[in-house]
Design a protein around this motif. Structure first.
Motif, short mmCIF file in Angstrom:
data_model
loop_
_atom_site.label_atom_id
_atom_site.label_comp_id
_atom_site.label_asym_id
_atom_site.label_seq_id
_atom_site.Cartn_x
_atom_site.Cartn_y
_atom_site.Cartn_z
N GLY A 148 -30.97 8.96 20.42
CA GLY A 148 -32.43 9.66 20.03
C GLY A 148 -33.32 10.08 21.24
N ARG A 149 -33.72 11.27 21.11
CA ARG A 149 -34.64 11.83 22.22
C ARG A 149 -35.90 11.14 22.32
NH1 ARG A 149 -33.61 18.57 21.60
NH2 ARG A 149 -31.15 18.40 22.12
N SER A 150 -36.50 10.55 21.04
CA SER A 150 -37.69 9.84 21.14
C SER A 150 -37.47 8.67 22.04
CB SER A 150 -38.22 9.64 19.73
OG SER A 150 -38.44 10.60 18.91
N HIS A 151 -36.42 7.97 21.86
CA HIS A 151 -36.16 6.93 22.75
C HIS A 151 -36.04 7.04 24.35
CE1 HIS A 151 -34.15 3.39 24.70
NE2 HIS A 151 -33.06 4.44 24.70
N GLN A 152 -35.32 8.06 24.56
CA GLN A 152 -35.16 8.68 25.84
C GLN A 152 -36.38 8.83 26.49
OE1 GLN A 152 -32.52 11.40 25.46
NE2 GLN A 152 -30.70 10.23 24.68
N ALA A 153 -37.21 9.54 25.93
CA ALA A 153 -38.83 10.10 26.21
C ALA A 153 -39.40 8.98 26.54
CB ALA A 153 -39.19 11.17 25.64
N PHE A 177 -38.65 21.50 13.14
CA PHE A 177 -38.05 20.09 13.67
C PHE A 177 -39.22 19.51 14.03
CE2 PHE A 177 -33.96 22.55 13.58
CZ PHE A 177 -33.13 21.70 13.58
N VAL A 178 -39.38 18.34 13.25
CA VAL A 178 -40.66 17.55 13.62
C VAL A 178 -39.73 16.30 14.62
CG1 VAL A 178 -42.34 15.98 12.75
CG2 VAL A 178 -41.86 17.80 11.51
N ASN A 179 -40.39 16.33 15.70
CA ASN A 179 -39.98 15.23 16.75
C ASN A 179 -38.58 15.18 17.04
OD1 ASN A 179 -42.37 13.92 17.63
ND2 ASN A 179 -42.15 12.30 15.95
N SER A 180 -37.94 16.44 17.20
CA SER A 180 -36.72 16.84 17.83
C SER A 180 -36.69 18.49 17.98
CB SER A 180 -35.53 16.47 16.82
OG SER A 180 -35.67 17.14 15.61
N THR A 181 -35.83 18.70 18.88
CA THR A 181 -35.77 20.32 18.85
C THR A 181 -34.28 21.01 18.77
OG1 THR A 181 -35.29 19.72 21.52
CG2 THR A 181 -37.36 20.05 20.86
N GLN A 182 -34.25 22.10 18.61
CA GLN A 182 -32.81 22.86 18.53
C GLN A 182 -33.31 24.22 19.01
OE1 GLN A 182 -29.95 22.04 17.64
NE2 GLN A 182 -30.38 19.84 17.45
N GLY A 221 -28.33 16.46 15.59
CA GLY A 221 -27.96 17.03 17.06
C GLY A 221 -27.25 18.37 17.13
N HIS A 222 -26.09 18.24 17.89
CA HIS A 222 -25.40 19.57 18.24
C HIS A 222 -24.76 20.27 16.86
CE1 HIS A 222 -26.05 19.16 22.19
NE2 HIS A 222 -25.29 18.04 22.29
N ALA A 223 -24.65 19.53 15.88
CA ALA A 223 -24.16 20.33 14.57
C ALA A 223 -24.92 21.01 13.88
CB ALA A 223 -23.99 18.82 13.60
N TYR A 224 -26.29 21.13 14.35
CA TYR A 224 -27.20 22.13 13.80
C TYR A 224 -26.81 23.84 14.66
CZ TYR A 224 -30.01 19.26 10.97
OH TYR A 224 -30.63 18.42 10.00
N GLU A 225 -26.21 23.64 15.61
CA GLU A 225 -26.01 24.99 16.33
C GLU A 225 -25.07 25.84 15.44
OE1 GLU A 225 -23.98 23.95 20.19
OE2 GLU A 225 -25.93 22.78 20.85
N GLN A 226 -24.24 25.09 14.80
CA GLN A 226 -23.56 26.03 13.74
C GLN A 226 -24.35 26.27 12.46
OE1 GLN A 226 -20.71 27.41 14.31
NE2 GLN A 226 -20.54 26.71 16.54
N VAL A 227 -24.81 25.26 12.00
CA VAL A 227 -25.59 25.66 10.52
C VAL A 227 -26.63 26.42 10.60
CG1 VAL A 227 -24.33 23.48 9.54
CG2 VAL A 227 -26.57 23.40 10.65
N LEU A 228 -27.20 26.37 11.77
CA LEU A 228 -28.43 27.41 12.01
C LEU A 228 -28.25 28.82 12.08
CD1 LEU A 228 -30.72 25.18 13.96
CD2 LEU A 228 -31.23 25.60 11.90
#
Length: 338
Positions: A191-196, A146-151, A130-137
């Motif tokens: 997970g966003r898949s579950h929510q969608a 990203f497959v089946n998720s977004t950033q 999730g949000h941890a990618y905001e820093q490492v990217l």
């Protein structure tokens, strides 16, 4: 020992120039699809394998893509990986694969390790961090898919199933069969898949004029055990208001429920209609065969690789949403048919 086949050998056999062979194997350049396929077929027949070291010296590229996956034992992940591997083979790319066991902290660690191998691009399957990618990217110079998720990110792209549509499609199928008490067995709540998929379930009910009942949403994590627990929960309810149909977050939890129902002597779909999501190979041979939403998993993997290749060629790239298909099998029936 036979000499290692070269691009010139392929060019001679295909009656094209070496530069055409290079473009066909790398997936770059404007050549006809027929020529691309002929060159790739001849390369396979000759047993050609590209020299990664040589290419790296000439182009500054590693001819390697990194892959992060929560697990390789899950049938869904394995199918997506099959599409990734086939597309990479056709393009002359190698893979560096890391399994994260679905743990967010381990996923970020694996991200750093794989990036340390200096891949030309990275594919992250079903991200959990999730949000941890905001820093490492930040500061990453290679494209990331990203497959089946977004950033968010300038060179960060997404290839995903339209999960909201899939949830709607599964629930609409049960409604068309006459079911009105339809439950939803969820997946990982973050997970966003579950929510969608849950959103699609609710939209289908709303369109049918039915009131959403939160007690019909059962907690789960996408495992076989979650399906077994869901059956226990359903059977504990009063028969007069018990759901007659269940849409499961994924096939794995649906298969767990089917197995538990068989052990208990229940008759599916007469006692309960069940729909899964994924269309894993086991779904076609379960008892009864599982009605499910096909995610087009191999296509997700193939498109992820093609997106990286296009980004590396500095071509316009946009996010992609794939709509799944309903596969009707024996686990669903019209209400009252039993």
């Amino acid at each position: 020992m036979s000499p290692r086949p070269s691009i010139k050998d392929i060019a001679r056999r295909a009656q094209v120039t070496p530069s055409t062979v290079s473009r066909a194997l790398s997936g770059s350049g404007r050549i006809s699809e027929a020529t691309r396929r002929r060159v790739q077929t001849i390369a396979q027949e000759l047993g050609y394998t590209p020299s990664v070291a040589a290419r790296s010296l000439v182009t500054g590229a590693s001819q390697t893509f990194g892959i992060l996956a929560p697990t390789l034992s899950d049938p869904y992940a394995a199918a997506v990986m099959g599409g990734i591997e086939a597309a990479c083979l056709a393009a002359g790319y190698h893979l560096v694969v890391a399994s994260t066991a679905g743990d967010p902290q381990r996923e970020i660690q694996a991200f750093r390790v794989v990036m340390g191998q200096q891949p030309d691009g990275l594919i992250i399957l079903s991200a959990r961090a999730g949000h941890a990618y905001e820093q490492v990217l930040k500061g990453i110079e290679v494209p990331v898919v990203f497959v089946n998720s977004t950033q968010p990110g300038e060179r960060v792209f997404s290839i995903a199933t339209d999960n909201e549509y899939g949830g709607w499609l599964a629930t609409r199928h049960l409604l068309d069969l006459g079911h009105r008490r339809i439950a939803y067995l969820g997946g990982p709540t973050a997970g966003r898949s579950h929510q969608a998929r849950a959103a699609g379930y609710r939209r289908a009910l709303q369109e049918a004029g039915l009131r959403f009942d939160p007690t019909f949403v059962l907690p789960g994590d996408g495992s076989l055990a979650a399906g077994e627990a869901a059956l226990d929960h359903l059977l504990a309810q009063d028969a007069a208001r018990r759901p007659t149909a269940l849409f499961c977050y994924n096939d794995l939890s649906a298969l767990g429920l089917l197995a538990a129902a068989h052990r208990r002597g229940l008759h599916l779909p007469d006692d309960l209609s069940v729909v899964g999501f994924d269309n894993v190979p086991y779904a076609a041979i379960s008892l009864p065969p599982l009605t499910t939403v096909d995610q087009r998993k191999e296509e997700l993997g193939r498109l992820a690789v093609l997106t990286l290749l296009a980004a590396l060629r500095h071509e316009p790239v946009s996010d992609i949403r794939l709509r799944g298909d309903l596969i009707v099998r024996g686990s669903t029936t019209a209400i009252g048919n039993g």
